[in-house]
Design a protein around this motif. Structure first.
Motif, short mmCIF file in Angstrom:
data_model
loop_
_atom_site.label_atom_id
_atom_site.label_comp_id
_atom_site.label_asym_id
_atom_site.label_seq_id
_atom_site.Cartn_x
_atom_site.Cartn_y
_atom_site.Cartn_z
N ILE A 66 -5.58 7.85 6.42
CA ILE A 66 -5.69 6.76 5.46
C ILE A 66 -6.59 6.92 4.48
CG2 ILE A 66 -6.48 4.27 5.66
CD1 ILE A 66 -3.82 4.66 7.15
N CYS A 67 -7.77 7.62 4.61
CA CYS A 67 -8.66 7.83 3.51
C CYS A 67 -8.02 8.77 2.48
CB CYS A 67 -10.13 8.30 3.89
SG CYS A 67 -10.88 7.19 5.04
N ARG A 68 -6.91 9.37 2.74
CA ARG A 68 -6.57 10.42 1.70
C ARG A 68 -5.33 9.64 0.72
NH1 ARG A 68 -6.94 14.46 5.91
NH2 ARG A 68 -4.72 14.12 6.65
N THR A 84 -14.26 3.51 0.98
CA THR A 84 -15.11 2.40 0.85
C THR A 84 -14.59 1.16 1.35
OG1 THR A 84 -15.57 3.44 -1.51
CG2 THR A 84 -16.15 1.09 -1.21
N SER A 85 -13.42 0.89 1.45
CA SER A 85 -13.01 -0.54 2.22
C SER A 85 -13.52 -0.41 3.73
CB SER A 85 -11.54 -0.81 1.95
OG SER A 85 -11.11 -0.78 0.55
N LEU A 86 -13.01 0.76 4.36
CA LEU A 86 -13.36 0.90 5.71
C LEU A 86 -14.83 0.92 5.97
CD1 LEU A 86 -10.62 3.35 6.46
CD2 LEU A 86 -10.86 1.22 7.61
N ARG A 125 -7.70 -6.22 0.70
CA ARG A 125 -7.15 -5.15 -0.14
C ARG A 125 -5.89 -4.89 0.27
NH1 ARG A 125 -12.08 -5.42 -1.40
NH2 ARG A 125 -13.34 -4.07 -1.04
N LEU A 126 -4.84 -4.43 -0.48
CA LEU A 126 -3.77 -4.14 -0.31
C LEU A 126 -3.33 -2.91 -1.17
CD1 LEU A 126 -0.52 -4.15 0.78
CD2 LEU A 126 -0.22 -5.94 -0.87
N MET A 127 -3.17 -1.83 -0.78
CA MET A 127 -2.85 -0.39 -1.65
C MET A 127 -1.45 0.20 -0.86
SD MET A 127 -3.56 2.67 -0.35
CE MET A 127 -3.96 3.63 -1.77
N VAL A 128 -0.87 0.95 -1.69
CA VAL A 128 0.34 1.66 -1.45
C VAL A 128 0.11 2.93 -2.14
CG1 VAL A 128 2.81 2.15 -1.19
CG2 VAL A 128 2.11 -0.18 -0.75
#
Length: 195
Positions: A66-68, A84-86, A125-128
């Motif tokens: 997930i961090c990658r 950072t979010s985590l 947060r929402l990221m793809v």
């Protein structure tokens, strides 16, 4: 008691669009200038019959993957990295995070505030990942979150915020029923989806 509805305006040619109809929108017959007004009734909204996307808790087995994940170059200035979010979620007990998966592959990440005691639900947060954008994964993940929050105690709305601009996500959120509010958080405008 009927569920609240979300009005949206769209060009007349789009009223019969499978995209809008597939989400549960119906034409009201009203016009807003040269655009027809559509309503989305959440009771009638149609989730994907076989979702390609699933939301999976972030744990010791998938945290590195997930961090990658990385946002596109144009999004990086407005979207914090997942590490950072985590880290933030360690200090705010009301935050929930999920990896966005297609099959066994992580393709994105979302995190939201979940405070049923005061009915506060906020998409932080929402990221793809940049290699998986424009495939509908973010939309499917957000539709799942919308449905998850709708079932939570005291849920009246789901909010999110972002920096407005020509390359921003406003169209994405508006297509899913979010509307701008008068509230701002620093340089981000708050958008709300009412249930």
């Amino acid at each position: 008691m009927p569920l609240p509805w979300v009005p949206a305006a769209c060009p007349s040619r789009a009223v019969r669009s499978p995209f809008y109809l597939g989400l549960g929108f119906v034409a009201t017959g009203e016009m807003d200038g040269d655009e027809k007004v559509l309503e989305l009734r959440w009771a009638e909204a149609k989730p994907a019959s076989s979702p390609r996307v699933r939301l999976k808790p972030v744990d010791e087995d998938n945290i590195r993957a997930i961090c990658r994940l990385q946002a596109s170059d144009t999004q990086r200035k407005d979207v914090l990295d997942n590490a950072t979010s985590l880290a933030e979620s360690l200090f705010y007990s009301h935050l929930r995070s999920r990896g966005i998966y297609v099959g066994e592959e992580p393709v994105g990440f979302l995190m939201w505030e979940d405070k049923p005691e005061d009915g506060s639900y906020f998409l932080w947060r929402l990221m793809v990942d940049k290699n998986h954008q424009n495939k509908g994964y973010g939309r499917e993940a957000l539709l799942q979150l919308i449905e998850l929050v709708r079932k939570r105690p005291g849920a009246r709305e789901l909010k999110t915020s972002f920096v407005p601009g020509p390359e921003g996500p406003e169209g994405f959120y508006r297509r899913l029923g979010f509307v701008p509010s008068e509230q701002w958080i620093d340089d981000e405008r708050v958008y709300s989806l009412k249930y």
